[in-house]
Design an enzyme around this catalytic site. Structure first.
Site, PDB file in Angstrom:
ATOM      1  N   ILE A 114       0.706  -1.307   0.064  1.00  0.00           N
ATOM      2  CA  ILE A 114      -0.057  -0.055   0.002  1.00  0.00           C
ATOM      3  C   ILE A 114       0.822   1.150   0.005  1.00  0.00           C
ATOM      4  O   ILE A 114       0.246   2.258  -0.050  1.00  0.00           O
ATOM      5  CB  ILE A 114      -1.160  -0.022   1.040  1.00  0.00           C
ATOM      6  CG1 ILE A 114      -0.276  -0.174   2.435  1.00  0.00           C
ATOM      7  CG2 ILE A 114      -1.895  -1.070   1.156  1.00  0.00           C
ATOM      8  CD1 ILE A 114      -1.317   0.503   3.711  1.00  0.00           C
ATOM      9  N   TYR A 115       2.253   1.141   0.130  1.00  0.00           N
ATOM     10  CA  TYR A 115       2.912   2.356   0.121  1.00  0.00           C
ATOM     11  C   TYR A 115       2.801   3.082  -1.365  1.00  0.00           C
ATOM     12  O   TYR A 115       3.331   2.445  -2.156  1.00  0.00           O
ATOM     13  CB  TYR A 115       4.364   2.366   0.500  1.00  0.00           C
ATOM     14  CG  TYR A 115       4.608   1.568   1.901  1.00  0.00           C
ATOM     15  CD1 TYR A 115       3.417   1.666   3.008  1.00  0.00           C
ATOM     16  CD2 TYR A 115       6.089   1.497   2.232  1.00  0.00           C
ATOM     17  CE1 TYR A 115       3.921   1.458   4.164  1.00  0.00           C
ATOM     18  CE2 TYR A 115       6.229   1.089   3.647  1.00  0.00           C
ATOM     19  CZ  TYR A 115       5.065   1.202   4.310  1.00  0.00           C
ATOM     20  OH  TYR A 115       5.470   0.761   6.069  1.00  0.00           O
ATOM     21  N   SER A 116       2.216   4.120  -1.363  1.00  0.00           N
ATOM     22  CA  SER A 116       2.184   4.959  -2.445  1.00  0.00           C
ATOM     23  C   SER A 116       1.447   4.165  -3.617  1.00  0.00           C
ATOM     24  O   SER A 116       1.932   3.793  -4.827  1.00  0.00           O
ATOM     25  CB  SER A 116       3.346   5.347  -2.962  1.00  0.00           C
ATOM     26  OG  SER A 116       3.809   6.524  -2.279  1.00  0.00           O
ATOM     27  N   ALA A 117       0.493   2.989  -3.319  1.00  0.00           N
ATOM     28  CA  ALA A 117      -0.552   2.201  -4.152  1.00  0.00           C
ATOM     29  C   ALA A 117       0.497   1.269  -4.936  1.00  0.00           C
ATOM     30  O   ALA A 117       0.193   1.230  -6.038  1.00  0.00           O
ATOM     31  CB  ALA A 117      -1.419   2.776  -5.012  1.00  0.00           C
TER      32      ALA A 117
END
Length: 345
Positions: A61-64
């Site tokens: 989920i880090y920066s999608a």
């Protein structure tokens, strides 16, 4: 760089891990953390490797997904020199199954991370949060299948409570499955709840702590002090970030920072270096995740290893950061004869 056993495994990890939450800046939330591109990320990774820091932590989920992609490109051609830890469980897609720790989502999450990272295995894969909707049997069997398939080397959890971890370990032991050897947990001088339940469990079950946000969500950088304006560049200036992070009262923060200032003056180190070194001396801590937007920040954080605070300095910081325990921990601490505070020995 010092290397430590990861929990009860034979796997050694550096005392410091580099977190890639600052890579990409692909969403509003993560823009406040940083937006390093491939070139900047490669430069920071070069510096880490020069200092013996070879573990890099990310999450889908880090920066999608962009943080994983940038990390993958930055380590291209030197995968054998690095250790990768990443995470999955939080929502990644709009469908009803694109969230949680079901077999469907975990397999899909691991496959997606492998593709974005440009690798065929992940050294440490962690569940980013507890999923109460999926049976522990399904979760642990799926993770064990992924280990046996060679896609994951070791498994960990993140942000679990003590009973979540213990239930999973008990099931794994009963059926001879892979156990959690790591717990990525929030722990700092201004966030010591980890000590009450998760630290004793970590010692008992040989689960090593991989500490996230060791500077208290950016509050222990040395830039926040009594009667001084907040720095212009800080994630704490953004409502989205402060509302989604740990809550800390100003008076408590300033009390801890005052003690950090005293110890920093005694040691000739910076406030962040003292705060990180304090963590590195705590029981169960295998690795502390550091982040950096710039080379200067990274080099300063790397200066937290190679030396140790004295017992007196640790005691000073302990006293300044101590807070009343919630039940049943305040009651247990009154029975110290049989419930001693955890020690590394």
């Amino acid at each position: 760089m010092e290397y430590r056993q990861l929990g009860g495994s034979g796997f050694k990890v550096p005392a410091l891990t580099f977190g890639t939450g600052t890579f990409g800046g692909g969403t509003e939330f993560f823009k406040e953390w940083g937006s390093s591109d491939v070139a900047e990320a490669s430069h920071l990774i070069d510096i880490c490797l020069e200092h013996g820091l070879n573990m890099f932590d990310s999450a889908d989920i880090y920066s999608a997904g962009l943080a994983e992609e940038i990390l993958g490109q930055a380590i291209k051609g030197r995968r054998d020199q690095v250790l990768i830890s990443t995470k999955g469980t939080f929502r990644f897609g709009d469908g009803p199954n694109n969230v949680g720790s079901s077999r469907w989502h975990l397999i899909r999450s691991v496959e997606g991370s492998l593709k974005r990272l440009g690798t065929d295995y992940i050294d440490l894969y962690q569940l980013h949060g507890f999923d109460a909707m999926t049976p522990v049997e399904e979760v642990m069997n799926t993770l064990d299948d992924l280990v046996r398939a060679g896609k994951i080397r070791y498994i960990g959890a993140s942000n679990f409570s003590g009973w979540h971890l213990m239930k999973a370990q008990a099931y794994a032991d009963k059926f001879g499955l892979s156990r959690y050897v790591a717990h990525q947990a929030y722990y700092s001088l201004i966030g010591r709840d980890y000590e009450w339940d998760l630290m004793p469990l970590g010692l008992d079950q040989k689960v090593g702590a991989v500490v996230w946000s060791p500077l208290g969500w950016g509050r222990l950088t040395g830039k926040l002090r009594r009667n001084q304006p907040r720095p212009e560049t800080s994630r704490l200036n953004h409502k989205l970030s402060t509302e989604n992070g740990p809550q800390v009262s100003d008076e408590y923060l300033y009390k801890v920072v005052d003690a950090l200032d005293e110890v920093a003056a005694e040691t000739g180190k910076t406030v962040p270096q003292v705060a990180l070194n304090w963590l590195l001396q705590r029981p169960t801590v295998s690795s502390v995740i550091i982040g950096a937007r710039t080379e200067e920040q990274l080099r300063q954080n790397l200066g937290s290893v190679g030396w140790n605070l004295t017992q007196e300095q640790v005691a000073k910081l302990d006293a300044a950061s101590s807070v009343p325990k919630t039940y049943p921990y305040w009651h247990q601490s009154g029975f110290g004869e049989r419930n001693p505070f955890p020690t590394a020995a």
